[in-house]
Write a protein that holds these residues in place. Sequence first.
Motif, PDB file in Angstrom:
ATOM      1  N   ILE A  63      53.230  39.352  32.683  1.00 39.16           N
ATOM      2  CA  ILE A  63      51.807  39.544  32.377  1.00 39.16           C
ATOM      3  C   ILE A  63      51.394  38.610  31.234  1.00 39.16           C
ATOM      4  O   ILE A  63      50.267  38.100  31.219  1.00 39.16           O
ATOM      5  CB  ILE A  63      51.466  41.028  32.083  1.00 39.16           C
ATOM      6  CG1 ILE A  63      49.972  41.298  32.303  1.00 39.16           C
ATOM      7  CG2 ILE A  63      51.846  41.457  30.697  1.00 39.16           C
ATOM      8  CD1 ILE A  63      49.558  41.405  33.709  1.00 39.16           C
ATOM      9  N   GLU A  65      52.604  35.640  30.832  1.00 41.11           N
ATOM     10  CA  GLU A  65      52.426  34.352  31.507  1.00 41.11           C
ATOM     11  C   GLU A  65      51.065  34.278  32.196  1.00 41.11           C
ATOM     12  O   GLU A  65      50.424  33.233  32.216  1.00 41.11           O
ATOM     13  CB  GLU A  65      53.547  34.124  32.523  1.00 41.11           C
ATOM     14  CG  GLU A  65      54.888  33.844  31.885  1.00 41.11           C
ATOM     15  CD  GLU A  65      56.030  33.803  32.877  1.00 41.11           C
ATOM     16  OE1 GLU A  65      55.811  34.041  34.093  1.00 41.11           O
ATOM     17  OE2 GLU A  65      57.163  33.535  32.443  1.00 41.11           O
ATOM     18  N   ARG A  66      50.611  35.384  32.757  1.00 46.60           N
ATOM     19  CA  ARG A  66      49.279  35.407  33.381  1.00 46.60           C
ATOM     20  C   ARG A  66      48.188  35.192  32.329  1.00 46.60           C
ATOM     21  O   ARG A  66      47.239  34.454  32.548  1.00 46.60           O
ATOM     22  CB  ARG A  66      49.042  36.729  34.109  1.00 46.60           C
ATOM     23  CG  ARG A  66      49.795  36.832  35.404  1.00 46.60           C
ATOM     24  CD  ARG A  66      49.440  38.155  36.081  1.00 46.60           C
ATOM     25  NE  ARG A  66      50.087  38.267  37.351  1.00 46.60           N
ATOM     26  CZ  ARG A  66      49.592  37.799  38.487  1.00 46.60           C
ATOM     27  NH1 ARG A  66      48.441  37.179  38.495  1.00 46.60           N
ATOM     28  NH2 ARG A  66      50.248  37.952  39.607  1.00 46.60           N
ATOM     29  N   TYR A  67      48.332  35.877  31.182  1.00 47.26           N
ATOM     30  CA  TYR A  67      47.371  35.676  30.096  1.00 47.26           C
ATOM     31  C   TYR A  67      47.366  34.214  29.662  1.00 47.26           C
ATOM     32  O   TYR A  67      46.305  33.620  29.457  1.00 47.26           O
ATOM     33  CB  TYR A  67      47.696  36.573  28.893  1.00 47.26           C
ATOM     34  CG  TYR A  67      47.178  37.972  29.008  1.00 47.26           C
ATOM     35  CD1 TYR A  67      45.812  38.242  28.898  1.00 47.26           C
ATOM     36  CD2 TYR A  67      48.029  39.052  29.214  1.00 47.26           C
ATOM     37  CE1 TYR A  67      45.319  39.531  28.992  1.00 47.26           C
ATOM     38  CE2 TYR A  67      47.555  40.344  29.313  1.00 47.26           C
ATOM     39  CZ  TYR A  67      46.196  40.581  29.198  1.00 47.26           C
ATOM     40  OH  TYR A  67      45.718  41.848  29.298  1.00 47.26           O
ATOM     41  N   VAL A 115      51.847  31.506  38.915  1.00 44.29           N
ATOM     42  CA  VAL A 115      50.568  32.008  38.424  1.00 44.29           C
ATOM     43  C   VAL A 115      49.473  31.009  38.789  1.00 44.29           C
ATOM     44  O   VAL A 115      49.486  29.871  38.340  1.00 44.29           O
ATOM     45  CB  VAL A 115      50.602  32.224  36.894  1.00 44.29           C
ATOM     46  CG1 VAL A 115      49.248  32.695  36.402  1.00 44.29           C
ATOM     47  CG2 VAL A 115      51.680  33.213  36.525  1.00 44.29           C
ATOM     48  N   VAL A 117      45.280  30.467  38.817  1.00 43.14           N
ATOM     49  CA  VAL A 117      44.083  30.961  38.146  1.00 43.14           C
ATOM     50  C   VAL A 117      42.882  30.677  39.038  1.00 43.14           C
ATOM     51  O   VAL A 117      42.706  29.553  39.507  1.00 43.14           O
ATOM     52  CB  VAL A 117      43.910  30.283  36.773  1.00 43.14           C
ATOM     53  CG1 VAL A 117      42.671  30.801  36.067  1.00 43.14           C
ATOM     54  CG2 VAL A 117      45.137  30.521  35.912  1.00 43.14           C
ATOM     55  N   GLN A 127      41.218  39.104  38.273  1.00 36.97           N
ATOM     56  CA  GLN A 127      42.612  38.999  38.710  1.00 36.97           C
ATOM     57  C   GLN A 127      43.559  39.508  37.623  1.00 36.97           C
ATOM     58  O   GLN A 127      44.534  40.215  37.913  1.00 36.97           O
ATOM     59  CB  GLN A 127      42.939  37.546  39.055  1.00 36.97           C
ATOM     60  CG  GLN A 127      44.340  37.361  39.604  1.00 36.97           C
ATOM     61  CD  GLN A 127      44.666  35.903  39.836  1.00 36.97           C
ATOM     62  OE1 GLN A 127      44.540  35.095  38.921  1.00 36.97           O
ATOM     63  NE2 GLN A 127      45.074  35.579  41.049  1.00 36.97           N
ATOM     64  N   LEU A 128      43.271  39.185  36.380  1.00 42.21           N
ATOM     65  CA  LEU A 128      44.084  39.652  35.263  1.00 42.21           C
ATOM     66  C   LEU A 128      44.005  41.175  35.140  1.00 42.21           C
ATOM     67  O   LEU A 128      45.017  41.847  34.929  1.00 42.21           O
ATOM     68  CB  LEU A 128      43.606  38.974  33.979  1.00 42.21           C
ATOM     69  CG  LEU A 128      44.509  38.968  32.769  1.00 42.21           C
ATOM     70  CD1 LEU A 128      45.892  38.435  33.103  1.00 42.21           C
ATOM     71  CD2 LEU A 128      43.880  38.136  31.666  1.00 42.21           C
ATOM     72  N   ALA A 131      46.078  42.739  37.863  1.00 42.17           N
ATOM     73  CA  ALA A 131      47.503  42.650  37.543  1.00 42.17           C
ATOM     74  C   ALA A 131      47.893  43.701  36.508  1.00 42.17           C
ATOM     75  O   ALA A 131      48.937  44.351  36.629  1.00 42.17           O
ATOM     76  CB  ALA A 131      47.836  41.249  37.036  1.00 42.17           C
TER      77      ALA A 131
END
Length: 173
Positions: A63, A65-67, A115, A117, A127-128, A131
Motif C-alpha cells: 500500500i 508503494e501505491r501511495y 502499480v 496509476v 483506486q487508492l 485498495a
Amino acid sequence: MPYPPPPHVPSGPRRRSLLASVAGGALLAGCSDGTGNTEEGTSGSPSVVERARARAARDSRGIVERYDAVLAAYPALVERVGPLRTEAVRHAEAFGETVATSSPTASPASPSPSVTVPATEKDALAQLAAAERALADRRAKALLDVPGELARLLASVAAAGAAHAYLLMEGSR
C-alpha cells in the motif's frame, strides 16, 4: 406528529457509523477468553503468527508503494495523501517491515511495475481508496485466525485503513 425525512440523504457511510464500527472492531479485538493463552498457544502456533505478520507487513509495503506511485504521478496531492502514506509506513513498521521513509514528495527510485496509476487525480484517489478498503477487509478477516496482540494490531490497522479509504474519498465528493 412525525418528523419529515431529511431532504438529502448522503451516500456512503456516515461519520457516526464509521466511528461505531471502528469502536466495535477495537472492542472485539480487545476481548480475550481469559485463559491467558499467548501467541504461542494452541490457537496460534508461532508459524501461523509469523506468517500472518509477514503477510501483513508485505501488504503494508504494497500500500505504501501505491501511495508512492500516486504521489509520483500527482505531486499536488502531497498535502492530502502524504500524511496517509506516513501512517501506512508506520503500519508496515509495526509489523516488522522496513520501508523507506523518504518524503512523500520525492518520487520513488524504482516504482513498482505492478502499480499503475489512473489518468486523473480523482480516479487515482478512488483506486487508492479501493485498495485501502480491500486491505482493511482482508485484515479484519485475518484477525480472527490469530491470537492476542497480533489480532489487536490487525484490528487497529484495519480500522485505520478503513478511515484512510473514507478520507481519500471524502474530498472527491
